[in-house]
Motif scaffolding. Structure first.
Motif, PDB file in Angstrom:
ATOM      1  N   ARG A  49       0.828  -1.209   0.000  1.00 52.35           N
ATOM      2  CA  ARG A  49       0.000   0.000   0.000  1.00 52.35           C
ATOM      3  C   ARG A  49       0.860   1.255   0.000  1.00 52.35           C
ATOM      4  O   ARG A  49       0.536   2.239  -0.681  1.00 52.35           O
ATOM      5  N   ALA A  50       1.950   1.231   0.718  1.00 51.87           N
ATOM      6  CA  ALA A  50       2.848   2.398   0.746  1.00 51.87           C
ATOM      7  C   ALA A  50       3.456   2.655  -0.626  1.00 51.87           C
ATOM      8  O   ALA A  50       3.791   3.796  -0.959  1.00 51.87           O
ATOM      9  N   ALA A  51       3.603   1.597  -1.428  1.00 47.25           N
ATOM     10  CA  ALA A  51       4.162   1.742  -2.775  1.00 47.25           C
ATOM     11  C   ALA A  51       3.104   2.122  -3.803  1.00 47.25           C
ATOM     12  O   ALA A  51       3.417   2.254  -4.986  1.00 47.25           O
ATOM     13  N   GLY A  52       1.866   2.289  -3.365  1.00 47.09           N
ATOM     14  CA  GLY A  52       0.809   2.728  -4.264  1.00 47.09           C
ATOM     15  C   GLY A  52       0.005   1.616  -4.896  1.00 47.09           C
ATOM     16  O   GLY A  52      -0.748   1.859  -5.850  1.00 47.09           O
ATOM     17  N   ALA A  53       0.118   0.385  -4.378  1.00 45.58           N
ATOM     18  CA  ALA A  53      -0.609  -0.735  -4.963  1.00 45.58           C
ATOM     19  C   ALA A  53      -2.019  -0.846  -4.412  1.00 45.58           C
ATOM     20  O   ALA A  53      -2.289  -0.466  -3.266  1.00 45.58           O
ATOM     21  N   GLU A  54      -2.916  -1.362  -5.228  1.00 44.06           N
ATOM     22  CA  GLU A  54      -4.254  -1.758  -4.786  1.00 44.06           C
ATOM     23  C   GLU A  54      -4.123  -3.174  -4.219  1.00 44.06           C
ATOM     24  O   GLU A  54      -3.710  -4.092  -4.929  1.00 44.06           O
ATOM     25  N   VAL A  55      -4.476  -3.359  -2.973  1.00 47.23           N
ATOM     26  CA  VAL A  55      -4.256  -4.637  -2.300  1.00 47.23           C
ATOM     27  C   VAL A  55      -5.585  -5.289  -1.956  1.00 47.23           C
ATOM     28  O   VAL A  55      -6.489  -4.646  -1.431  1.00 47.23           O
ATOM     29  N   SER A  56      -5.673  -6.589  -2.264  1.00 50.36           N
ATOM     30  CA  SER A  56      -6.811  -7.391  -1.820  1.00 50.36           C
ATOM     31  C   SER A  56      -6.278  -8.713  -1.292  1.00 50.36           C
ATOM     32  O   SER A  56      -5.074  -8.998  -1.374  1.00 50.36           O
ATOM     33  N   HIS A  57      -7.167  -9.521  -0.755  1.00 54.28           N
ATOM     34  CA  HIS A  57      -6.736 -10.738  -0.068  1.00 54.28           C
ATOM     35  C   HIS A  57      -7.423 -11.959  -0.664  1.00 54.28           C
ATOM     36  O   HIS A  57      -8.550 -11.896  -1.162  1.00 54.28           O
ATOM     37  N   LEU A  58      -6.699 -13.073  -0.599  1.00 47.42           N
ATOM     38  CA  LEU A  58      -7.222 -14.349  -1.072  1.00 47.42           C
ATOM     39  C   LEU A  58      -6.702 -15.445  -0.159  1.00 47.42           C
ATOM     40  O   LEU A  58      -5.491 -15.519   0.092  1.00 47.42           O
ATOM     41  N   ARG A  59      -7.599 -16.264   0.330  1.00 39.55           N
ATOM     42  CA  ARG A  59      -7.161 -17.397   1.140  1.00 39.55           C
ATOM     43  C   ARG A  59      -6.450 -18.404   0.249  1.00 39.55           C
ATOM     44  O   ARG A  59      -6.985 -18.838  -0.770  1.00 39.55           O
ATOM     45  N   TRP A  60      -5.240 -18.784   0.643  1.00 40.24           N
ATOM     46  CA  TRP A  60      -4.433 -19.694  -0.173  1.00 40.24           C
ATOM     47  C   TRP A  60      -5.084 -21.073  -0.253  1.00 40.24           C
ATOM     48  O   TRP A  60      -5.507 -21.638   0.751  1.00 40.24           O
ATOM     49  N   CYS A  61      -5.141 -21.610  -1.487  1.00 36.61           N
ATOM     50  CA  CYS A  61      -5.828 -22.884  -1.705  1.00 36.61           C
ATOM     51  C   CYS A  61      -4.930 -23.887  -2.415  1.00 36.61           C
ATOM     52  O   CYS A  61      -5.433 -24.799  -3.083  1.00 36.61           O
ATOM     53  N   ASP A  62      -3.612 -23.730  -2.282  1.00 37.74           N
ATOM     54  CA  ASP A  62      -2.648 -24.655  -2.901  1.00 37.74           C
ATOM     55  C   ASP A  62      -2.831 -24.747  -4.410  1.00 37.74           C
ATOM     56  O   ASP A  62      -2.690 -25.825  -5.012  1.00 37.74           O
ATOM     57  N   ASP A  63      -3.109 -23.624  -5.040  1.00 38.13           N
ATOM     58  CA  ASP A  63      -3.313 -23.615  -6.494  1.00 38.13           C
ATOM     59  C   ASP A  63      -2.903 -22.248  -7.042  1.00 38.13           C
ATOM     60  O   ASP A  63      -3.631 -21.262  -6.872  1.00 38.13           O
ATOM     61  N   PHE A  64      -1.733 -22.201  -7.686  1.00 40.30           N
ATOM     62  CA  PHE A  64      -1.252 -20.932  -8.218  1.00 40.30           C
ATOM     63  C   PHE A  64      -2.116 -20.432  -9.369  1.00 40.30           C
ATOM     64  O   PHE A  64      -2.265 -19.223  -9.552  1.00 40.30           O
ATOM     65  N   GLY A  65      -2.668 -21.363 -10.170  1.00 40.87           N
ATOM     66  CA  GLY A  65      -3.514 -20.932 -11.275  1.00 40.87           C
ATOM     67  C   GLY A  65      -4.730 -20.166 -10.790  1.00 40.87           C
ATOM     68  O   GLY A  65      -5.078 -19.116 -11.342  1.00 40.87           O
ATOM     69  N   ILE A  66      -5.379 -20.664  -9.748  1.00 40.71           N
ATOM     70  CA  ILE A  66      -6.540 -19.971  -9.188  1.00 40.71           C
ATOM     71  C   ILE A  66      -6.131 -18.603  -8.649  1.00 40.71           C
ATOM     72  O   ILE A  66      -6.825 -17.594  -8.875  1.00 40.71           O
ATOM     73  N   ALA A  67      -5.002 -18.557  -7.941  1.00 35.08           N
ATOM     74  CA  ALA A  67      -4.560 -17.284  -7.381  1.00 35.08           C
ATOM     75  C   ALA A  67      -4.229 -16.280  -8.478  1.00 35.08           C
ATOM     76  O   ALA A  67      -4.600 -15.099  -8.399  1.00 35.08           O
ATOM     77  N   ARG A  68      -3.532 -16.721  -9.522  1.00 38.95           N
ATOM     78  CA  ARG A  68      -3.218 -15.819 -10.640  1.00 38.95           C
ATOM     79  C   ARG A  68      -4.494 -15.283 -11.273  1.00 38.95           C
ATOM     80  O   ARG A  68      -4.614 -14.079 -11.560  1.00 38.95           O
ATOM     81  N   ASN A  69      -5.434 -16.170 -11.530  1.00 34.41           N
ATOM     82  CA  ASN A  69      -6.652 -15.748 -12.216  1.00 34.41           C
ATOM     83  C   ASN A  69      -7.483 -14.806 -11.358  1.00 34.41           C
ATOM     84  O   ASN A  69      -8.109 -13.867 -11.884  1.00 34.41           O
ATOM     85  N   THR A  70      -7.487 -15.018 -10.056  1.00 36.23           N
ATOM     86  CA  THR A  70      -8.170 -14.085  -9.164  1.00 36.23           C
ATOM     87  C   THR A  70      -7.557 -12.700  -9.268  1.00 36.23           C
ATOM     88  O   THR A  70      -8.273 -11.685  -9.363  1.00 36.23           O
ATOM     89  N   ALA A  71      -6.241 -12.644  -9.278  1.00 35.73           N
ATOM     90  CA  ALA A  71      -5.560 -11.353  -9.389  1.00 35.73           C
ATOM     91  C   ALA A  71      -5.837 -10.695 -10.734  1.00 35.73           C
ATOM     92  O   ALA A  71      -6.054  -9.475 -10.816  1.00 35.73           O
TER      93      ALA A  71
END
Length: 341
Positions: A49-71
């Motif tokens: 946030r200090a660097a100017g990013a929009e931050v949201s949260h995702l509970r980790w589900c042992d799947d990078f593909g899901i996390a990437r697509n959420t982002a």
């Protein structure tokens, strides 16, 4: 003229010491910085946030593909540049900025330069990875996820630095990737890319016999692919290194002979072959007279070819100063030379 939006997209966890570097390198060339945190215990979110990013949260589900697509969904830009928290844009920001005037009808491959080895003795290996994605492209895969598309892929003059192979980083991630890869292989046992990646993980952590098994499994499944994958170069070179570490020198020389025609223009291949034969000579001194001229020839071939950063997994210097150094040592000590520790 239509103006297209460009967003930097990162999924992170416990990357506070490195994240500011990544975001600062991307900010001048993008419209938005989008960070999805998957459960940090440090101050990663505050840094973002200090660097100017929009931050949201995702509970980790042992799947990078899901996390990437959420982002990617949360970013929603015309173009996405995808990085990790231990990476940064080292060169080519101007090219990234020009995307605002380019129609998103191709995927961009960028050169990721990864530092390996202990501090003060690092080597840098290059991989070309599709990281610049049109807005609609999404990933599949639990780990070492791949963007799915039918678009042309262009290699762009974008260079990304990566220090995720440092000793500290490897300790932090130990076991994680292997576990996810084994789960992925449970679902897709005939995927050669997953076998290659599992072998690479074993190799990085010094489990060389396991690495060889996985590399062999990967090669056995390549017949089903329409084209030879770029990662076969890295697999071939790593296989020679693993055979050396397992003391299987004769098998390594035979494997090199079988691959000579394919990798005749690879300094990495000949560098690894010379290293394997040097280790053989050190372990069996009676063979030194026969092997030393062959070792010298392998490293001379590296210099004749020169640097090939376009090859997947190419280590910088194997076509130049690293081969020159090894030749100098070999010629100085001759038959008395011992393999490096």
């Amino acid at each position: 003229m239509q103006r297209y939006t460009v967003a930097a997209v990162l999924i992170v966890r416990d990357e506070a010491p490195r994240l500011r570097r990544a975001l600062d390198s991307l900010r001048p060339w993008t419209d938005r910085l989008v960070v999805v945190d998957t459960g940090s215990q440090d101050n990663t979110v505050a840094v973002a946030r200090a660097a100017g990013a929009e931050v949201s949260h995702l509970r980790w589900c042992d799947d990078f593909g899901i996390a990437r697509n959420t982002a990617l969904e949360r970013a929603g830009a015309d173009w996405h540049i995808v990085l990790d928290g231990d990476e940064w844009l080292a060169r080519g920001g101007e090219t990234l900025a020009t995307l605002r005037t380019l129609r998103p009808d191709f995927v961009g491959a960028v050169r990721v330069d990864s530092d390996h080895g202990p501090q003060g003795h690092t080597s840098v290996a290059s991989n070309w990875i599709s990281r610049l994605l049109p807005g609609h492209v999404r990933y599949t895969g639990r780990i070492h996820e791949q963007p799915q598309h039918t678009l042309p892929v262009r290699r762009l003059p974008l260079q990304v630095g990566h220090d995720g192979y440092s000793a500290v980083a490897l300790d932090r991630k130990a076991g994680r990737n292997a576990t996810l890869l084994q789960r992925a292989l449970g679902d897709h046992p005939d995927d050669p890319y997953l076998w290659y990646q599992l072998g690479k993980d074993h190799d990085v952590y010094g489990r060389h016999a396991d690495a060889l098994h996985c590399f062999n499994q990967a090669e056995a499944r390549l017949a089903g692919l329409a084209a030879t994958p770029a990662w076969l170069h890295d697999l071939s070179v790593r296989s020679l290194h693993a055979l050396k570490c397992c003391g299987r020198h004769a098998d390594g020389v035979q494997r090199a002979s079988d691959g000579m025609a394919r990798w005749d223009r690879s300094p990495d291949f000949f560098f690894a072959l010379g290293d394997l034969m040097l280790d053989w000579a050190a372990n069996e001194p009676a063979r030194a007279t026969e092997l030393l001229p062959m070792i010298e020839g392998a490293w001379q071939r590296c210099l004749e070819i020169g640097e090939r950063p376009d090859l997947e997994g190419a280590v910088h210097g194997r076509g130049s100063h690293l081969a020159t150094h090894n030749l100098g040592v070999l010629r100085q000590f001759g038959p008395r030379v011992h393999a490096p520790k």
